[in-house]
Design a protein around this motif. Structure first.
Motif, PDB file in Angstrom:
ATOM      1  N   ASP A 494    -113.276 -29.820  39.851  1.00  0.00           N
ATOM      2  CA  ASP A 494    -114.078 -30.844  40.523  1.00  0.00           C
ATOM      3  C   ASP A 494    -113.364 -32.191  40.516  1.00  0.00           C
ATOM      4  OD1 ASP A 494    -115.997 -28.941  40.928  1.00  0.00           O
ATOM      5  OD2 ASP A 494    -117.267 -29.560  39.245  1.00  0.00           O
ATOM      6  N   ILE A 495    -112.707 -32.516  39.387  1.00  0.00           N
ATOM      7  CA  ILE A 495    -111.972 -33.784  39.316  1.00  0.00           C
ATOM      8  C   ILE A 495    -110.833 -33.794  40.330  1.00  0.00           C
ATOM      9  CG2 ILE A 495    -110.447 -35.167  37.846  1.00  0.00           C
ATOM     10  CD1 ILE A 495    -112.197 -34.398  35.477  1.00  0.00           C
ATOM     11  N   LYS A 496    -110.102 -32.646  40.418  1.00  0.00           N
ATOM     12  CA  LYS A 496    -109.004 -32.554  41.382  1.00  0.00           C
ATOM     13  C   LYS A 496    -109.514 -32.724  42.814  1.00  0.00           C
ATOM     14  CE  LYS A 496    -105.330 -29.445  42.941  1.00  0.00           C
ATOM     15  NZ  LYS A 496    -104.696 -28.101  42.767  1.00  0.00           N
ATOM     16  N   ASP A 497    -110.602 -32.009  43.145  1.00  0.00           N
ATOM     17  CA  ASP A 497    -111.179 -32.133  44.490  1.00  0.00           C
ATOM     18  C   ASP A 497    -111.657 -33.551  44.750  1.00  0.00           C
ATOM     19  OD1 ASP A 497    -110.664 -29.465  44.802  1.00  0.00           O
ATOM     20  OD2 ASP A 497    -112.730 -28.814  44.411  1.00  0.00           O
ATOM     21  N   GLU A 498    -112.282 -34.136  43.739  1.00  0.00           N
ATOM     22  CA  GLU A 498    -112.789 -35.500  43.912  1.00  0.00           C
ATOM     23  C   GLU A 498    -111.653 -36.493  44.088  1.00  0.00           C
ATOM     24  OE1 GLU A 498    -114.787 -37.976  40.648  1.00  0.00           O
ATOM     25  OE2 GLU A 498    -116.505 -37.190  41.780  1.00  0.00           O
ATOM     26  N   ASP A 499    -110.565 -36.315  43.299  1.00  0.00           N
ATOM     27  CA  ASP A 499    -109.415 -37.217  43.440  1.00  0.00           C
ATOM     28  C   ASP A 499    -108.785 -37.086  44.822  1.00  0.00           C
ATOM     29  OD1 ASP A 499    -109.810 -38.130  40.902  1.00  0.00           O
ATOM     30  OD2 ASP A 499    -108.240 -36.881  39.977  1.00  0.00           O
ATOM     31  N   GLU A 500    -108.644 -35.823  45.296  1.00  0.00           N
ATOM     32  CA  GLU A 500    -108.074 -35.622  46.634  1.00  0.00           C
ATOM     33  C   GLU A 500    -108.973 -36.245  47.697  1.00  0.00           C
ATOM     34  OE1 GLU A 500    -107.597 -31.439  46.969  1.00  0.00           O
ATOM     35  OE2 GLU A 500    -105.780 -31.362  45.704  1.00  0.00           O
ATOM     36  N   ARG A 501    -110.284 -36.060  47.529  1.00  0.00           N
ATOM     37  CA  ARG A 501    -111.210 -36.642  48.501  1.00  0.00           C
ATOM     38  C   ARG A 501    -111.156 -38.165  48.469  1.00  0.00           C
ATOM     39  NH1 ARG A 501    -115.089 -34.169  46.863  1.00  0.00           N
ATOM     40  NH2 ARG A 501    -116.135 -35.702  45.527  1.00  0.00           N
ATOM     41  N   GLU A 502    -111.087 -38.720  47.259  1.00  0.00           N
ATOM     42  CA  GLU A 502    -110.986 -40.172  47.153  1.00  0.00           C
ATOM     43  C   GLU A 502    -109.671 -40.685  47.718  1.00  0.00           C
ATOM     44  OE1 GLU A 502    -111.604 -41.332  43.141  1.00  0.00           O
ATOM     45  OE2 GLU A 502    -113.782 -40.990  43.188  1.00  0.00           O
ATOM     46  N   ALA A 503    -108.566 -39.890  47.519  1.00  0.00           N
ATOM     47  CA  ALA A 503    -107.279 -40.300  48.089  1.00  0.00           C
ATOM     48  C   ALA A 503    -107.354 -40.332  49.611  1.00  0.00           C
ATOM     49  CB  ALA A 503    -106.174 -39.353  47.625  1.00  0.00           C
TER      50      ALA A 503
END
Length: 650
Positions: A494-503
């Motif tokens: 979830d953190i990885k997906d969230e970071d990619e989405r935020e990027a």
């Protein structure tokens, strides 16, 4: 190996849970299991699929006084093959619930007053009783010592969820203290501030407390009670001066070292530890306070539960419900649950989330991925034989409390009352589905308490684990850690997906910001051009207007000039030759009697107004425009002829 004190507590818990009255037999069973309480219980109570079961109906374990009004004793099944198991038979028929009586020990200076009244009474009723006993007006009393903070006279005692035995004290700030307390203290000593450095012996913690000289030793002990939860009569002090013999004595006359004095406080030994000595020798136990009442008056203050000492049935009689039935507000119900849990098992327990189950979901699952936690739902049941052991030895273990605090949001519910049970099952069906609700619905009373571990997912909430009450601290910790491993793996995704989405969102925001700045720059440039063009147009308009005005003035002057005299004129004529700044010359004849102003008008009619240009003579060099324009040409010596030149004024 457990210490003697631990063995006493384990033995009391084991007898309370199993009903074994023979101490030798109970000790033998515990020694066979190396004093492991849960293992010993599992060896005595019949099991079914690894779950502790009781051969008797739930009704058998109900306390007769405060149990449900419609239960009847369940028929006993075939006795267990283990000789250690004892039947628990109700001693009398279930009767209607009687009003709950509360006991209060109220301290005032050197007096103790015992007050007993129903929980439907108010705080004001206590004051009226004290008014008759102490001969102090009720309006002058401040009744202190409430666990929930200060209350007013109209507060109903039932709403405070008090234990049976309570300790209060009375303050009378509007009344003068006894003369003996102040007779030896000068006024300046009473106004001094003493710093007391109090060391709590058991936890090795220091408190720096400031008191005025007019404060009493009793007030100091009361404040220490609020900080350490050690009741005054169970406080064991070191460091008081030998002259401090009366708790009503003020600090100014007690002999304390000014301005700073060190004291040490601890808790006197538990009655469980001294019970054997009390049976062998009949001696008075010294308790450092002005109250030498019964040792067991407040057994819960020592962590000794009546249910642990005398059996589960008596515990059910004494304890208040963990949660009110049919509570309209879940937050209020959980406030009572937390307060009652603390009063039964102490302050070292999980921090329960106060709010609805939906709010707990929001807190645990719907923040940023890095801040999300697992949700632990604790389902309590007062009628289960495992509840007391699970709460006191597993759920309140420091390692479990610390781990839950760091990694979980903990929410609780009481399943004892049928209405509360039905309400939770409805919530469970709504949030987790009918399968989970049916699993909980089929759990038997003696399988409680339950500990549900919930993990939030994108589309639903998943129940990772259902932990039953017949577990150990190590097993409970292992299952919590296993759930955390699953959650941590999901959280990293979830953190990885969230970071990619935020990027991606940051790139889009940067692009949008750059586009906005570009649009702003283009608009600013366009507006600047428009302003420049508008300014140029305005200036051009002004210039045109000025030129038109000057042209009109020139034409007007040209038309107003007198006619040029002819060369053969009989009058005196002056001939003037004028050179322009561009080098051109123009000539004209004027009558010698004409005024100098006529020459100025002539020059202005040629486009050289005298306000902007000056007319200079050559020999001698002079500024003709400085001369009187009303004089004649003859008078200013511009006769018979003269050459002049124009020069722009600075």
């Amino acid at each position: 190996m457990a210490s003697n004190m631990d063995r006493e507590m384990i033995l009391a818990d084991f007898q309370a849970c199993t009903g074994i009255e023979n101490i030798d037999e109970a000790i033998t069973l515990l020694e066979q299991n190396n004093w492991d309480l849960v293992a010993a219980i599992n060896g005595v109570i019949p099991q079914e699929n690894g779950i502790l079961q009781s051969e008797y109906g739930v009704e058998t374990l109900h306390g007769p006084a405060y149990g449900p009004t419609s239960h009847s004793p369940a028929a006993s099944s075939t006795p267990s093959s283990s000789s250690a198991f004892r039947h628990v038979v109700p001693s009398r028929q279930i009767v209607e619930r009687q009003p709950r009586m509360l006991d209060f020990r109220v301290e005032y200076r050197d007096r103790n007053v015992d007050v007993v009244l129903e929980d439907s009474s108010t705080v004001g009723d206590i004051k009226h009783i004290l008014e008759n006993e102490l001969q102090i007006p009720a309006s002058k009393m401040l009744l202190k010592g409430w666990k929930t903070g200060d209350v007013d006279d109209s507060t109903v005692l039932k709403s405070l969820h008090l234990p049976k035995n309570n300790s209060l004290y009375v303050l009378t700030p509007d009344l003068p203290p006894p003369s003996s307390s102040h007779s030896g203290a000068p006024q300046e000593s009473l106004n001094q501030t003493f710093m007391l450095i109090v060391t709590h012996r058991e936890v090795q913690r220091e408190y720096n407390l400031n008191f005025s000289g007019s404060s009493t030793i009793q007030e100091v002990k009361r404040n220490v009670y609020d900080l350490t939860s050690i009741p005054v009569r169970h406080q064991l002090w070191e460091g008081w001066p030998s002259s401090a013999t009366d708790d009503s004595m003020t600090l100014a006359v007690s002999g304390l070292t000014f301005p700073c004095h060190r004291l040490t406080v601890g808790r006197r030994s538990s009655p469980v530890q001294t019970r054997e000595q009390s049976e062998e020798q009949c001696t008075d136990v010294h308790m450092v306070s002005d109250s030498d009442g019964d040792d067991f008056e407040d057994a819960t203050e020592f962590g000794v539960d009546d249910g642990e000492m005398f059996g589960v049935a008596s515990s059910a009689l004494r304890k208040s419900p963990m949660m009110p039935e049919n509570a309209e507000n879940e937050g209020d119900a959980l406030l009572q649950f937390t307060a009652e849990f603390s009063s039964r098992y102490g302050d070292c327990h999980p921090v329960y989330f106060i709010g609805s189950l939906e709010a707990a979901f929001q807190e645990a699952f719907y923040g940023k991925a890095r801040d999300r936690k697992l949700l632990a739902i604790y389902l309590h049941h007062d009628e289960s034989v495992l509840t007391n052991v699970f709460c006191s030895q597993m759920l309140c273990a420091e390692s479990i409390v610390s781990y839950l605090s760091q990694n979980f949001i903990t929410w609780a519910w009481d399943m004892t009352k049928e209405a509360n049970r039905a309400r939770f099952l409805t919530m469970c069906t709504r949030h987790f589905g009918s399968v989970v609700a049916q699993t909980i619905r089929t759990q038997k009373t003696d399988q409680f308490p339950l500990f549900l571990i919930i993990m939030g997912k994108r589309s639903s909430n998943e129940v990772l684990n259902v932990i039953q009450g017949n577990t150990t601290v190590d097993e409970l910790m292992m299952r919590l850690m296993a759930a955390m491993e699953i959650f941590s793996a999901q959280q990293q995704e979830d953190i990885k997906d969230e970071d990619e989405r935020e990027a991606r969102e940051n790139v889009k925001r940067e692009q949008d910001e750059a586009y906005r700045i570009s649009l702003e720059a283009d608009r600013a440039k366009r507006e600047a051009q428009e302003r420049e063009m508008a300014e140029q147009f305005r200036l051009e308009q002004i210039r045109k207007e000025q030129e038109e005005e000057r042209e009109a003035i020139r034409l007007s002057l040209e038309q107003s000039l007198p006619p040029e005299p002819k060369e053969e004129s009989t009058e005196s004529v002056s001939k003037l030759r004028i050179r322009t700044p561009s080098g051109e010359f123009f000539e004209r004849r004027f009558l010698a009697s004409s005024k100098l102003q006529v020459v100025f008008d002539f020059v202005a009619s040629k486009g050289y107004p005298w306000e902007e240009y000056k007319l200079l003579g050559t020999f001698p060099r002079r500024d003709v425009t400085q001369l009187d324009p009303n004089k004649s040409l003859l008078e200013v010596k511009l006769y018979p002829q003269e050459t002049l030149f124009l020069e722009a004024k600075e």
